[in-house]
Design a protein around this motif. Sequence first.
Motif, PDB file in Angstrom:
ATOM      1  N   ALA A   2       0.836  -1.201   0.000  1.00 45.84           N
ATOM      2  CA  ALA A   2       0.000   0.000   0.000  1.00 45.84           C
ATOM      3  C   ALA A   2       0.871   1.252   0.000  1.00 45.84           C
ATOM      4  O   ALA A   2       2.072   1.169   0.187  1.00 45.84           O
ATOM      5  N   LYS A   3       0.254   2.401  -0.178  1.00 45.28           N
ATOM      6  CA  LYS A   3       1.063   3.611  -0.222  1.00 45.28           C
ATOM      7  C   LYS A   3       1.530   4.001   1.193  1.00 45.28           C
ATOM      8  O   LYS A   3       0.965   3.568   2.192  1.00 45.28           O
ATOM      9  N   LYS A   4       2.561   4.833   1.199  1.00 45.45           N
ATOM     10  CA  LYS A   4       3.212   5.128   2.482  1.00 45.45           C
ATOM     11  C   LYS A   4       2.357   6.012   3.376  1.00 45.45           C
ATOM     12  O   LYS A   4       1.602   6.844   2.912  1.00 45.45           O
ATOM     13  N   LYS A   5       2.567   5.793   4.685  1.00 52.57           N
ATOM     14  CA  LYS A   5       1.760   6.460   5.681  1.00 52.57           C
ATOM     15  C   LYS A   5       2.700   6.942   6.781  1.00 52.57           C
ATOM     16  O   LYS A   5       3.627   6.219   7.151  1.00 52.57           O
ATOM     17  N   MET A   6       2.477   8.157   7.300  1.00 47.58           N
ATOM     18  CA  MET A   6       3.300   8.611   8.421  1.00 47.58           C
ATOM     19  C   MET A   6       2.825   7.908   9.682  1.00 47.58           C
ATOM     20  O   MET A   6       1.632   7.927   9.979  1.00 47.58           O
ATOM     21  N   MET A   7       3.735   7.329  10.406  1.00 48.83           N
ATOM     22  CA  MET A   7       3.310   6.613  11.601  1.00 48.83           C
ATOM     23  C   MET A   7       4.407   6.594  12.657  1.00 48.83           C
ATOM     24  O   MET A   7       5.590   6.515  12.336  1.00 48.83           O
ATOM     25  N   LYS A   8       4.000   6.626  13.907  1.00 49.34           N
ATOM     26  CA  LYS A   8       4.915   6.515  15.033  1.00 49.34           C
ATOM     27  C   LYS A   8       5.511   5.102  15.045  1.00 49.34           C
ATOM     28  O   LYS A   8       4.788   4.129  14.787  1.00 49.34           O
ATOM     29  N   GLY A   9       6.778   4.996  15.417  1.00 51.73           N
ATOM     30  CA  GLY A   9       7.449   3.690  15.408  1.00 51.73           C
ATOM     31  C   GLY A   9       6.705   2.624  16.200  1.00 51.73           C
ATOM     32  O   GLY A   9       6.504   1.508  15.728  1.00 51.73           O
ATOM     33  N   ASN A  10       6.277   2.963  17.414  1.00 49.88           N
ATOM     34  CA  ASN A  10       5.599   1.967  18.246  1.00 49.88           C
ATOM     35  C   ASN A  10       4.331   1.446  17.586  1.00 49.88           C
ATOM     36  O   ASN A  10       4.047   0.242  17.590  1.00 49.88           O
ATOM     37  N   MET A  11       3.560   2.344  17.013  1.00 43.59           N
ATOM     38  CA  MET A  11       2.291   1.927  16.393  1.00 43.59           C
ATOM     39  C   MET A  11       2.553   1.139  15.121  1.00 43.59           C
ATOM     40  O   MET A  11       1.832   0.179  14.808  1.00 43.59           O
ATOM     41  N   GLN A 162      11.861 -22.261  17.324  1.00 45.97           N
ATOM     42  CA  GLN A 162      11.113 -22.486  18.561  1.00 45.97           C
ATOM     43  C   GLN A 162      11.821 -21.772  19.718  1.00 45.97           C
ATOM     44  O   GLN A 162      12.221 -22.369  20.702  1.00 45.97           O
ATOM     45  N   ASN A 163      11.946 -20.485  19.558  1.00 46.82           N
ATOM     46  CA  ASN A 163      12.723 -19.689  20.506  1.00 46.82           C
ATOM     47  C   ASN A 163      12.202 -18.247  20.461  1.00 46.82           C
ATOM     48  O   ASN A 163      11.781 -17.786  19.409  1.00 46.82           O
ATOM     49  N   PRO A 164      12.265 -17.535  21.590  1.00 49.70           N
ATOM     50  CA  PRO A 164      11.858 -16.130  21.551  1.00 49.70           C
ATOM     51  C   PRO A 164      12.750 -15.310  20.617  1.00 49.70           C
ATOM     52  O   PRO A 164      13.937 -15.605  20.474  1.00 49.70           O
ATOM     53  N   VAL A 165      12.158 -14.291  20.018  1.00 50.18           N
ATOM     54  CA  VAL A 165      12.881 -13.321  19.210  1.00 50.18           C
ATOM     55  C   VAL A 165      12.691 -11.966  19.875  1.00 50.18           C
ATOM     56  O   VAL A 165      11.577 -11.616  20.277  1.00 50.18           O
ATOM     57  N   VAL A 166      13.775 -11.215  20.001  1.00 52.17           N
ATOM     58  CA  VAL A 166      13.686  -9.874  20.589  1.00 52.17           C
ATOM     59  C   VAL A 166      13.853  -8.849  19.482  1.00 52.17           C
ATOM     60  O   VAL A 166      14.691  -9.024  18.585  1.00 52.17           O
ATOM     61  N   ILE A 167      13.043  -7.807  19.527  1.00 51.43           N
ATOM     62  CA  ILE A 167      13.252  -6.674  18.631  1.00 51.43           C
ATOM     63  C   ILE A 167      13.631  -5.498  19.526  1.00 51.43           C
ATOM     64  O   ILE A 167      12.892  -5.154  20.453  1.00 51.43           O
ATOM     65  N   MET A 168      14.815  -4.933  19.268  1.00 56.02           N
ATOM     66  CA  MET A 168      15.257  -3.816  20.097  1.00 56.02           C
ATOM     67  C   MET A 168      15.182  -2.523  19.288  1.00 56.02           C
ATOM     68  O   MET A 168      15.886  -2.351  18.303  1.00 56.02           O
ATOM     69  N   THR A 169      14.284  -1.647  19.716  1.00 59.22           N
ATOM     70  CA  THR A 169      14.272  -0.297  19.143  1.00 59.22           C
ATOM     71  C   THR A 169      14.770   0.621  20.249  1.00 59.22           C
ATOM     72  O   THR A 169      15.563   0.208  21.076  1.00 59.22           O
ATOM     73  N   CYS A 170      14.322   1.847  20.294  1.00 59.69           N
ATOM     74  CA  CYS A 170      14.737   2.738  21.381  1.00 59.69           C
ATOM     75  C   CYS A 170      13.677   3.818  21.526  1.00 59.69           C
ATOM     76  O   CYS A 170      12.754   3.904  20.706  1.00 59.69           O
ATOM     77  N   ALA A 171      13.823   4.626  22.563  1.00 57.40           N
ATOM     78  CA  ALA A 171      12.838   5.674  22.837  1.00 57.40           C
ATOM     79  C   ALA A 171      12.604   6.544  21.603  1.00 57.40           C
ATOM     80  O   ALA A 171      11.450   6.865  21.273  1.00 57.40           O
ATOM     81  N   ASN A 172      13.669   6.894  20.898  1.00 63.78           N
ATOM     82  CA  ASN A 172      13.491   7.763  19.730  1.00 63.78           C
ATOM     83  C   ASN A 172      12.768   7.059  18.593  1.00 63.78           C
ATOM     84  O   ASN A 172      11.828   7.593  18.013  1.00 63.78           O
ATOM     85  N   LEU A 173      13.216   5.861  18.285  1.00 62.45           N
ATOM     86  CA  LEU A 173      12.591   5.136  17.166  1.00 62.45           C
ATOM     87  C   LEU A 173      11.127   4.808  17.488  1.00 62.45           C
ATOM     88  O   LEU A 173      10.271   4.772  16.612  1.00 62.45           O
ATOM     89  N   GLY A 174      10.849   4.580  18.761  1.00 61.47           N
ATOM     90  CA  GLY A 174       9.479   4.287  19.166  1.00 61.47           C
ATOM     91  C   GLY A 174       8.561   5.487  19.063  1.00 61.47           C
ATOM     92  O   GLY A 174       7.378   5.367  18.734  1.00 61.47           O
ATOM     93  N   GLN A 175       9.121   6.671  19.360  1.00 61.62           N
ATOM     94  CA  GLN A 175       8.278   7.865  19.453  1.00 61.62           C
ATOM     95  C   GLN A 175       8.216   8.690  18.173  1.00 61.62           C
ATOM     96  O   GLN A 175       7.287   9.466  17.978  1.00 61.62           O
ATOM     97  N   MET A 176       9.229   8.570  17.308  1.00 52.14           N
ATOM     98  CA  MET A 176       9.236   9.450  16.132  1.00 52.14           C
ATOM     99  C   MET A 176       8.331   8.889  15.025  1.00 52.14           C
ATOM    100  O   MET A 176       7.919   7.732  15.069  1.00 52.14           O
ATOM    101  N   GLU A 177       8.046   9.755  14.080  1.00 51.96           N
ATOM    102  CA  GLU A 177       7.225   9.329  12.942  1.00 51.96           C
ATOM    103  C   GLU A 177       8.068   9.295  11.678  1.00 51.96           C
ATOM    104  O   GLU A 177       8.934  10.141  11.477  1.00 51.96           O
ATOM    105  N   GLU A 178       7.776   8.311  10.847  1.00 55.81           N
ATOM    106  CA  GLU A 178       8.415   8.225   9.522  1.00 55.81           C
ATOM    107  C   GLU A 178       7.400   7.625   8.565  1.00 55.81           C
ATOM    108  O   GLU A 178       6.505   6.890   8.994  1.00 55.81           O
ATOM    109  N   PRO A 179       7.563   7.913   7.273  1.00 59.86           N
ATOM    110  CA  PRO A 179       6.650   7.267   6.324  1.00 59.86           C
ATOM    111  C   PRO A 179       6.985   5.782   6.217  1.00 59.86           C
ATOM    112  O   PRO A 179       8.152   5.411   6.200  1.00 59.86           O
ATOM    113  N   CYS A 180       5.951   4.949   6.208  1.00 55.84           N
ATOM    114  CA  CYS A 180       6.215   3.521   6.016  1.00 55.84           C
ATOM    115  C   CYS A 180       5.010   2.883   5.341  1.00 55.84           C
ATOM    116  O   CYS A 180       3.901   3.415   5.366  1.00 55.84           O
TER     117      CYS A 180
END
Lengths: 355, 241
Positions: A2-11, A162-180
């Motif tokens: 789909a076309k790009k949308k501005m969105m906060k990293g966490n969402m 069959q193992n947990p996977v961790v995704i590590m972002t950070c406060a900035n990546l979680g809170q900022m918006e970028e087109p995706c």
Amino acid sequence: MAKKKMMKGNMAIAEAALRGGMDIYAGYPITPSTEVMEYLSGRMIDLGRVFIQAESELAAINMVFGAGMMGKRAMTASSGPGMALKQEGMSYMARNNTPAVILNVTRWGTGLGSLNAGQTDYLRDTRGGGEGGYRNIVFAPNSIQEAVDITYDSFEVAEKYQNPVVIMTCANLGQMEEPCSFPEFKTERPTFDWAMDGTGRGIAARQRGEGSIEVVGQHTLDKVNAMIENEQRWETFEVEDAEYVFVAFGLPSRACKDTVKALRAKGEKVGLIRPITIWPFPVKAFAKLGSQVKGFISVEGTNVGQMVEDVALATKKVKTNLPCYLLNHGGNLPTVKQITAFYEGVKAGNIKEVF
Amino acid sequence: MAKNIKAPEALKPHRFCPGCGHGVIARVIMEVIESRGLTNNFILNRGVGCCCNLRSIEVDGLQCSHGRSCASTRAMKLLAPDTCFVTYQGDGDAYVIGLQETLNAAYAKSNITLITVNNSNFGMTGGQMAWTTLPGQITTTSPYGRPVDGPLPIQIPEMIANSFDPAFVARASVQSPAEINKLKKYVEKAIDAQMAGKGFTMIEVLAPCPTNWGLTPEKAIEHVATDMQKYYPLGVFADRT
Ligand SMILES: Cc1ncc(C[n+]2csc(CCOP(=O)(O)OP(=O)(O)O)c2C)c(N)n1
Ligand code: SF4
Ligand SMILES: [Mg+2]
């Protein structure tokens, strides 16, 4: 797509997990991760999936543990002290071969931490974190689009091992918006012969988790070796003739890339290795480097150096005794100016290597 | 009258001490599960304690982390509402380290069945004091007896019954065949209520731990029937089944 949308990293990550087939989310609020659960609290209901606001991170991770053992796609997210509470459950999941996805939107520092975008959980998360010897694959995206793409496929990675996977972002990546842009909802779902469904077919899987030291130890080792072999991911930039190589992951890697561009414009032979998986650490990227390399600069948002230890180990794949320097930018993102000044100090012999 | 005394098929030999209460309780649960035709639609999650020995029962189930079984079971039930879930925990597991998860599962009206085995100590780790330990009771961490003016033995069934609108809450004992029959009736009620979607169900069972009490199995049973019941009255505390 789909076309790009501005969105906060966490969402964006939350939406990607939904599209990747997440059946259940359990979590407890903590800044800077909370938008993940706020976003999902409505979306999961709309889609007929399970959302639980748990009484603690301890409870949440154990909910995810149970769900994962049923072969369901389960996720939780947290930060700082909340991630600390999840470690015991994550160790049980490693023991019981439980797939799940755990998002760490990092804070900086010990105890209550601070809301800066630190990378101080590096060693804990890349070494497993809970009791016993195990590893989780840890993805460290450096853009919201990359976070979306990684999250979308993360359940399959967890299921494969069959193992947990961790995704590590950070406060900035979680809170900022970028087109995706977002991929379509996954419709194909595998079935698992190990998954508990009440019929008794989960007994064998359970017994494996409860097996002898030899059985559990060997199984963990085989799993870890397979992940090291298959899952190293990285990006390299201008490393072909580089004499000094920066190593950085997550958002700080962007400033490093800009620094490489600026220094190259001045004729400096510098390059960048950006681990996309911080575990398994992309040792293969180091093995590809030429013998012109004179040193490595680990650029990391820690206090006591952390990733620099992995960088030092990985240099064994290039040649022995190459110096490894540490640019420790703490809880703030590094600037091109700061990285350039550090590099000049290294080149002039004014900065002592860590290893 | 002829009685069927065949053990439930999924129940295999266990490794509890002689005179321990756990074995009887496990058998009662499995008899009820089998009688309801639920053996192949049943998940038995275990806490950490001597109940770890229930791994010998051949049904699906998770070895949960210490105290967290109610949390895991809650989530699993939401993903499989038609499957029967029992979380089987000791008093130390459910009422001490796991008090938060236990109360929250009840508070959330989670449609699961909690069976707690109250033997007034941490059995598996060698008999330390628990919040269920009786005043004056000597344990390895209360060598002079639990202070008589200290905290009282904790009464979680009463608390849950009075606070969280559960579907069924009772306290039973394995002290005699008559009480074991009552226990079985309670388990039937709880399982039937869960399968009818009525909400949180819980049974606490008073059980002897002769090994850590330093008593013979006979004396241990007597202790359950006398001293323990001064603090832990038997009966039904909530029933809207
Ligand atoms: C986090 C954690 N802390 C401590 C232990 C050690 N431990 C195992 S069983 C147990 C006590 C269990 O007591 P209870 O729940 O009353 O069960 P019982 O053995 O009496 O039936 C403890 C403290 C553990 N396994 N995990
Ligand atoms: S220690 Fe106590 S509770 Fe544990 S098996 Fe022995 S008698 Fe039973
Ligand atoms: Mg006990």
